[in-house]
Design an enzyme around this catalytic site. Structure first.
Site, PDB file in Angstrom:
ATOM      1  N   ARG A  79      34.180 -96.182  51.554  1.00 26.01           N
ATOM      2  CA  ARG A  79      34.016 -94.888  52.240  1.00 26.01           C
ATOM      3  C   ARG A  79      34.452 -94.858  53.694  1.00 26.01           C
ATOM      4  NH1 ARG A  79      32.190 -92.377  48.063  1.00 26.01           N
ATOM      5  NH2 ARG A  79      30.246 -92.814  46.969  1.00 26.01           N
TER       6      ARG A  79
ATOM      7  N   ASN B 201      39.475 -92.253  47.845  1.00 26.36           N
ATOM      8  CA  ASN B 201      38.873 -90.934  48.083  1.00 26.36           C
ATOM      9  C   ASN B 201      38.027 -90.977  49.352  1.00 26.36           C
ATOM     10  OD1 ASN B 201      37.140 -92.610  46.558  1.00 26.36           O
ATOM     11  ND2 ASN B 201      35.946 -90.884  45.834  1.00 26.36           N
TER      12      ASN B 201
ATOM     13  N   HIS C 237      41.056 -92.242  36.941  1.00 25.66           N
ATOM     14  CA  HIS C 237      39.741 -91.679  36.589  1.00 25.66           C
ATOM     15  C   HIS C 237      40.008 -90.694  35.455  1.00 25.66           C
ATOM     16  CE1 HIS C 237      35.599 -90.035  37.693  1.00 25.66           C
ATOM     17  NE2 HIS C 237      36.026 -89.299  36.682  1.00 25.66           N
TER      18      HIS C 237
ATOM     19  N   ASP D  78      32.395-100.004  40.237  1.00 27.82           N
ATOM     20  CA  ASP D  78      32.387 -98.609  40.699  1.00 27.82           C
ATOM     21  C   ASP D  78      31.252 -98.403  41.712  1.00 27.82           C
ATOM     22  OD1 ASP D  78      33.034 -95.995  41.198  1.00 27.82           O
ATOM     23  OD2 ASP D  78      32.596 -95.259  39.184  1.00 27.82           O
TER      24      ASP D  78
ATOM     25  N   HIS E  47      25.359 -93.603  47.924  1.00 31.21           N
ATOM     26  CA  HIS E  47      24.998 -92.364  48.639  1.00 31.21           C
ATOM     27  C   HIS E  47      23.600 -92.584  49.211  1.00 31.21           C
ATOM     28  CE1 HIS E  47      28.337 -90.042  46.951  1.00 31.21           C
ATOM     29  NE2 HIS E  47      28.074 -90.618  45.790  1.00 31.21           N
TER      30      HIS E  47
HETATM   31 ZN   LIG Z   1      34.830 -94.744  41.469  1.00 33.84          ZN
END
Ligand SMILES: [Zn+2]
Length: 448
Positions: free
Chosen positions: A77, A108, A192, A306, A310
């Protein structure tokens, strides 16, 4: 980070001398054998033999030496994430303690890693902060950037379904051109695979059973069908497979794939809240059991975490508003080492899925204790069973979906021959390298 060396050096006139010998037992030729591993000053394994001499020794006795795991799928992140929840420094620290020597970090980010400038910015932020090696994905959403990104990135990630931080999936009319451009770069591409057209509208999902109903396995099947147009030269890998019924087709099409600890070990349960909300969703018990059976039988080529943390505040929102994803890079290997300890999983199957095949998929000289490979080595004592507790893990988010599960954590971890974990504690410095694939011509396209 120093530049990565070539996978296959031409034979040197004088091989670099062994500067260190590591001894213990390892999984070799399908069984555990005592070995001595000679490591050179660049952190590569030079010799593996019964007896080596001529350098200082590090003796691990009866403990088991395995190659460090290679995690194909993490979300650290940066940039754009909340540094109180995750960062490259924190993510790679968790990797080091969980026995992962290379983590492949997804694109991402905010902004997404979709141009060379953005890629270089992200690489610069990671430099000098990674406890283990890193490979950075880019995402092929801008056609003009795919070729240039192919010269700097480690791999591509294509999102066919909506996920955290990524907007609309590519227009179907543009998919063939996009796949062709990625194939020309020669880089591997992870997908994905969820087709949002197969999502079922309905009332707000309230638990993981509703979430499975809303994003069913048929969405995964349809997305994998859409990839039939991929050119044969594309190194294609499907992330987080949940439907074991798709395995024969993927193997036949020479498409690589991974399963995650949460899809293998956790299942959709009525009343189970957003802490276990993931994309694709956890599946019903019978599907989950069949996926685990396939993994234990060695029919799933890769294990990947994965890892997608959060904050607990975000995950404790009402189910429809809570973000998807769970942390997992520190617990992935320990959970499955416990499966080995219990006798439910063959150590050779785990070594292939967590080490050899992911390393080969990313073109890395890792994942094996063999000459020419990086001396990324973990030390395991199967008598040392522990219980997973978030307060003892190192994820800043402070929670884990595997609270209370038994696990076997590495006692030690050597990265390029240097200790980064001793007695289960991090003792390293941020010496992780930024890696790119080093494919030799003639490598198999798929590790399946
Ligand atoms: Zn992922």
């Amino acid at each position: 980070m120093p530049p990565a060396r070539r996978f296959r050096d031409p034979p040197a006139a004088t091989p670099p001398p062994t500067v260190q010998i590591v001894t213990g037992r390892t999984w070799i030729h399908g069984r555990l054998e005592a070995v001595e591993i000679g490591i050179d000053e660049d952190g590569y394994i030079r010799r593996v033999a019964k007896n080596l001499t001529g350098a200082p020794r590090r003796d691990f006795g009866e403990a088991i030496l395995l190659p460090s795991a290679v995690d194909l799928h993490v979300h650290f992140r940066e940039p754009g994430g909340d540094p109180r929840v995750e960062s490259v420094a924190d993510g790679t620290l968790q990797a080091a303690l969980g026995g992962v020597g290379l983590a492949a970090d997804m694109p991402n980010t905010q902004p997404p890693t979709d141009s060379v400038d953005r890629f270089q910015d992200r690489a610069g932020r990671a430099r000098g902060r990674a406890a283990v090696d890193l490979l950075l994905y880019a995402t092929p959403t801008r056609p003009g950037q795919i070729g240039p990104l192919g010269r700097v990135a480690g791999a591509f990630k294509l999102f066919l379904g909506p996920t955290t931080g990524i907007g609309d999936p590519p227009d179907p009319a543009e998919l063939p051109g996009l796949l062709g451009r990625v194939a020309e770069t020669g880089l591997p591409m992870t997908v994905h695979a969820e087709d949002p057209q197969a999502f079922r509208p309905g009332p707000d999902p309230l638990d993981t059973v509703d979430w499975d109903h809303h994003r069913p396995a048929t969405a995964e099947r349809r997305a994998i069908d859409r990839l039939r147009i991929a050119p044969p030269g594309l190194r294609l890998h499907v992330a987080h497979l949940t439907d074991p019924g798709l395995i024969p087709e993927l193997v036949e099409r020479a498409v690589s794939f991974e399963a995650t600890p949460h899809h293998l070990l956790l299942e959709a349960t009525r009343g189970d809240g957003p802490r276990r909300k993931v994309n694709p969703p956890l599946r019903r018990p019978s599907v989950r059991a069949e996926l685990l059976r396939a993994f234990r039988e060695g029919r799933i080529p890769c294990l990947a975490s994965d890892h997608a943390p959060h904050s607990s505040e975000a995950k404790d929102r009402p189910f429809p508003q809570a973000p998807s994803g769970v942390p997992g890079v520190e617990t992935m290997l320990p959970l499955f080492l416990e499966e080995v300890r219990r006798g439910d999983l063959d150590l050779g199957v785990l070594v292939r899925a967590a080490m050899e095949r992911p390393a080969r998929w990313l073109g890395q000289p890792m994942g094996r204790i063999a000459p020419g490979h990086r001396a990324h080595i973990i030390v395991i004592d199967f008598r040392d069973r522990q219980t997973i507790a978030a307060r003892r893990l190192h994820a800043p988010c402070g929670w884990t979906p595997f609270e209370g599960w038994p696990a076997v954590f590495p006692k030690a971890h050597l990265l390029g021959g240097r200790p980064i974990v001793e007695d289960g504690e991090y003792v390293g410095r941020p010496v992780g390298q930024l890696r790119r694939p080093e494919f030799a011509s003639g490598d198999a396209v798929a590790p399946a």
